[in-house]
Design an enzyme around this catalytic site. Structure first.
Site, PDB file in Angstrom:
ATOM      1  CG  HIS A  90      -2.085  -0.948   1.053  1.00 36.66           C
ATOM      2  ND1 HIS A  90      -3.102  -1.053   1.982  1.00 36.66           N
ATOM      3  CD2 HIS A  90      -2.394  -1.835   0.061  1.00 36.66           C
ATOM      4  CE1 HIS A  90      -3.979  -1.956   1.580  1.00 36.66           C
ATOM      5  NE2 HIS A  90      -3.569  -2.444   0.424  1.00 36.66           N
ATOM      6  CD  GLU A  92      -2.001   3.891   3.402  1.00 37.28           C
ATOM      7  OE1 GLU A  92      -3.174   3.988   3.789  1.00 37.28           O
ATOM      8  OE2 GLU A  92      -1.660   3.170   2.442  1.00 37.28           O
ATOM      9  CB  CYS A 116      -5.974  -1.388   5.456  1.00 34.06           C
ATOM     10  SG  CYS A 116      -4.236  -1.849   5.209  1.00 34.06           S
ATOM     11  CB  CYS A 119      -1.523   0.989   6.251  1.00 39.60           C
ATOM     12  SG  CYS A 119      -1.256   0.396   4.561  1.00 39.60           S
TER      13      CYS A 119
END
Length: 199
Positions: A90, A92, A116, A119
């Site tokens: 992801h 992040e 999420c 993350c």
């Protein structure tokens, strides 16, 4: 309010239509998202320190060495091993891993979608203190519910971003615009020569 008097063909005061810090950093996250190869979801993230300096940028994609042409981009597959979710990092995560600073303590993360749970773990461990997100459209999903539970427990503040402008346009043609000039006017040859004592 004083008028912006023009002297020698240029304004004498700063312009008032510059973008705010939050708009600037969220726009950087959105610009990073343009690098994502994901055909269905492009997300970018931007990490900023307390001095308003960008210290990390990332977007969603496969890990280094994992070809964008060989690994799957599918979402809903009968076999989980054929889904992108098994492989994608992801935004992040990539922003944290791409950091230009030894420490992310007290930094702020700008991201389009609420992080999420996976993350959130990395954000917490990185000691980022604030999250500015645009959309919470997955708020009903267990991954986001768990994320908020952990962020709340860790005392990390998260705030929904409210843009002051709906669009920020980047036009590369602006470089040739007369107003885009950081250098003073070039003196004509005669003036330059006279100033330097030559003929």
């Amino acid at each position: 309010m004083e008028e912006n008097i023009v002297q020698n063909g240029s304004p004498s005061k700063k312009r008032e239509d510059y973008i705010e810090w939050d708009d600037y950093f969220m726009a950087m996250a959105f610009l990073a998202a343009k690098r994502s190869k994901d055909p269905s979801t492009q997300v970018g993230a931007c990490i900023v320190n307390e001095d308003k300096k960008i210290v990390g940028v990332g977007y969603n994609g496969f890990p280094l060495g994992c070809s964008d042409d060989e690994f799957p981009w599918c979402k809903n597959t009968p076999n989980a091993i054929d889904s992108k979710y098994m492989y994608v990092c992801h935004a992040e995560v990539n922003a944290v891993l791409n950091k230009l600073s030894a420490d992310l303590k007290n930094c702020t993360l700008y991201v389009a979608l609420f992080p999420c749970n996976e993350c959130a773990k990395i954000i917490i461990q990185s000691r980022i203190k604030d999250i500015i997100y645009l959309s919470d459209k997955h708020a009903h999903k267990p991954e986001v519910i768990a994320s908020k539970r952990m962020l709340d427990a860790a005392g990390i503040k998260y705030t929904q971003y409210k843009p002051t402008c709906k669009r920020i346009v980047i036009d590369f043609n602006d470089v040739d615009n007369k107003m885009l000039n950081q250098l003073p006017p070039t003196p004509n040859k005669m003036n330059w020569s006279e100033q330097n004592g030559s003929k």
